[in-house]
Design an enzyme around this catalytic site. Structure first.
Site, PDB file in Angstrom:
ATOM      1  N   SER A 166     -31.359  43.228  54.009  1.00 14.86           N
ATOM      2  CA  SER A 166     -32.604  43.994  53.919  1.00 14.86           C
ATOM      3  C   SER A 166     -33.311  43.726  52.593  1.00 14.86           C
ATOM      4  CB  SER A 166     -32.312  45.484  54.125  1.00 14.86           C
ATOM      5  OG  SER A 166     -33.502  46.222  54.226  1.00 14.86           O
ATOM      6  N   ASP A 190     -31.810  40.428  58.172  1.00 15.00           N
ATOM      7  CA  ASP A 190     -32.994  41.234  58.446  1.00 15.00           C
ATOM      8  C   ASP A 190     -33.706  41.616  57.149  1.00 15.00           C
ATOM      9  OD1 ASP A 190     -34.589  42.040  60.606  1.00 15.00           O
ATOM     10  OD2 ASP A 190     -34.080  44.126  60.287  1.00 15.00           O
ATOM     11  N   HIS A 260     -31.920  47.395  62.713  1.00 17.04           N
ATOM     12  CA  HIS A 260     -31.953  46.782  61.382  1.00 17.04           C
ATOM     13  C   HIS A 260     -30.567  46.279  60.979  1.00 17.04           C
ATOM     14  CE1 HIS A 260     -33.768  45.848  57.615  1.00 17.04           C
ATOM     15  NE2 HIS A 260     -33.239  46.849  56.920  1.00 17.04           N
TER      16      HIS A 260
END
EC number: 3.1.1.111
Length: 456
Positions: A166, A190, A260
């Site tokens: 992330s 992601d 996610h």
């Protein structure tokens, strides 16, 4: 107590202290490294950046050795002749240790003969997301300074692999930018979208940040970035709405985070399992599902990219292309991998309306289905079916002809055509298997036919 005899009492305590010090010199020093865990923060004291670098080794994968100073590194089990993998977590809303980190570290240590270092910046990533974003530059500088210490010990830039989750993916990108793109590899799991979709190349992960940059996209419609940021960008199940994740907001936190975090669990699964998470270049996910992209010749010259530690994702072409979108489907749970096959149905005669055919593969008590549509005035319809069983374990195919329930006057005339299938990538016609005789399908009546496909 030594009532009234303070001098005697002091002498006794002094003697005991001296004896304890003297006796301790006879005890051999412990060889066990001191273990350090991730920090815990909260909303009140979690915004100020405080970084820990924790080294994990195969001999004790559950013990993080704090390695911050040069002496820490030299006295640790760090091996400069091996590759080094840095894991950088992302935003931690509640200030807790990432729930996936221990499993990730163990999987990396089993899959690779390498130093594994977890970057703990729980302090600095807690509280408001935007305050964590503000700490990215400072964190990137701290990581860069740490890497410079490793380079002084003989570590090569090309042997460093950063895995960022992330927001951590963009941290890794900035570190790579500081090293002028000479680090070996960056994997973005992601990469975060908010504040980064329109950011400059210097501020976010991009293909210039390492010799090979890859990104796995699983939540492009929410927390993940929707644009390609690497040499190869995997858009898993189209990059959004992962199978098995909640589809409605009443699921709470799981609804927000499941898609996610699927990128993390996919990568762990790729480390732990041998079945390939192979992807195929295509203009869009819709085009991929329609069967428009069947091989990896353009731009990879037949070497289809795979998620995992294989060098450069299995891509062998030089120079590396940039920002290539590749697509794959998965199952809803580990090990996630599927086999992709092209399915085709060719009508004997054209029809004046769309024709919908449901194709189901049957094998070893596992079924997989897909619907293909033949447009009106066309003879051929095709699509991609994802199935868990290898091709040689698909025993039968079930075909069913559907008509639209929205049409008032329904044409229930049977259709006749031929069915063929081939495993992806389709590099030659030798892999194609067809049902020998034409198939006659009546509306909503299933027809079973045997299939004999070779393992690939």
């Amino acid at each position: 107590m030594c009532p009234g005899l303070w001098g005697t009492c002091f002498w006794l305590w002094g003697s005991l202290l001296w004896l304890s010090i003297g006796r301790s010199g006879n005890v051999p020093p412990t060889t066990q490294p001191k273990c350090t865990d991730f920090q815990s923060a909260n909303l009140l004291r979690g915004t100020n950046l405080k970084v820990q670098f924790l080294l994990f080794t195969p001999s004790d994968p559950g013990c993080g050795q704090l390695v911050e100073e040069d002496s820490d590194i030299r006295n640790s089990e760090f091996n400069a002749s091996l590759g080094t993998k840095l894991i950088i977590h992302g935003f931690r809303a509640l200030g807790t240790k990432p729930s996936w980190i221990n499993k990730f570290i163990r999987a990396l240590l089993r899959a690779a003969d390498a130093n594994v270092i977890a970057v703990d910046w729980v302090y600095g990533s807690t509280g408001m997301y935007f305050s964590a974003v503000e700490n990215v530059v400072k964190l990137s500088l701290e990581i860069s300074r740490f890497l410079s210490k490793l380079l002084e010990l003989g570590v090569s830039e090309s042997s460093i692999h950063i895995i960022g989750v992330s927001l951590g993916a963009h941290v890794g990108g900035m570190v790579g930018h500081f090293y002028k793109g000479q680090l070996g590899r960056i994997t973005g799991l992601d990469p975060a979208g908010p504040e980064y979709t329109r950011a400059s190349l210097e501020e976010r992960l991009d293909s210039g940040d390492a010799l090979f940059v890859e990104a796995i996209h699983t939540d492009t419609d929410n927390l993940g970035i929707r644009i390609p940021v690497g040499h190869v960008d995997y858009f898993v199940n189209g990059g959004q709405d992962q199978p098995g994740c909640p589809a409605f907001i009443h699921a709470g936190y799981s609804y927000l985070i499941c898609d996610h975090m699927r990128a993390v669990h996919l990568y762990i699964s790729a480390l732990e399992n041998t079945c390939p998470l192979m992807a195929f270049p295509c203009a869009s996910y819709k085009a991929f599902l329609a069967g428009d992209c069947l091989d990896c010749f353009n731009p990879f010259l037949l070497s289809c990219p795979r998620i995992g530690l294989v060098e450069r994702g299995g891509v062998k072409i030089e120079p590396l292309p940039k920002e290539v979108r590749v697509y794959l489907q998965t199952t809803s749970s580990a090990p996630y991998c599927v086999h992709h096959s092209l399915v085709e149905f060719n009508l004997k005669e054209k029809r004046k309306k769309d024709t919908s055919i449901e194709v189901t593969f049957l094998g070893n008590n596992v079924t997989s289905s897909v619907k293909i549509t033949i447009p009106k005035d066309h003879l051929e319809g095709r699509g991609i079916i994802a199935h868990q069983n290898p091709h040689c374990q698909i025993n039968q195919v079930k075909l069913k002809f559907h008509i639209s329930s929205r049409v008032w006057r329904k044409d229930r005339t049977p259709i006749v055509g031929t069915f063929c299938t081939a495993p992806l990538p389709v590099n030659d016609s030798k892999k194609t298997v067809c049902i020998p005789e034409p198939v006659r399908l009546q509306v909503s009546m299933a027809v079973l036919r045997d299939l004999k496909m070779a393992c690939v």
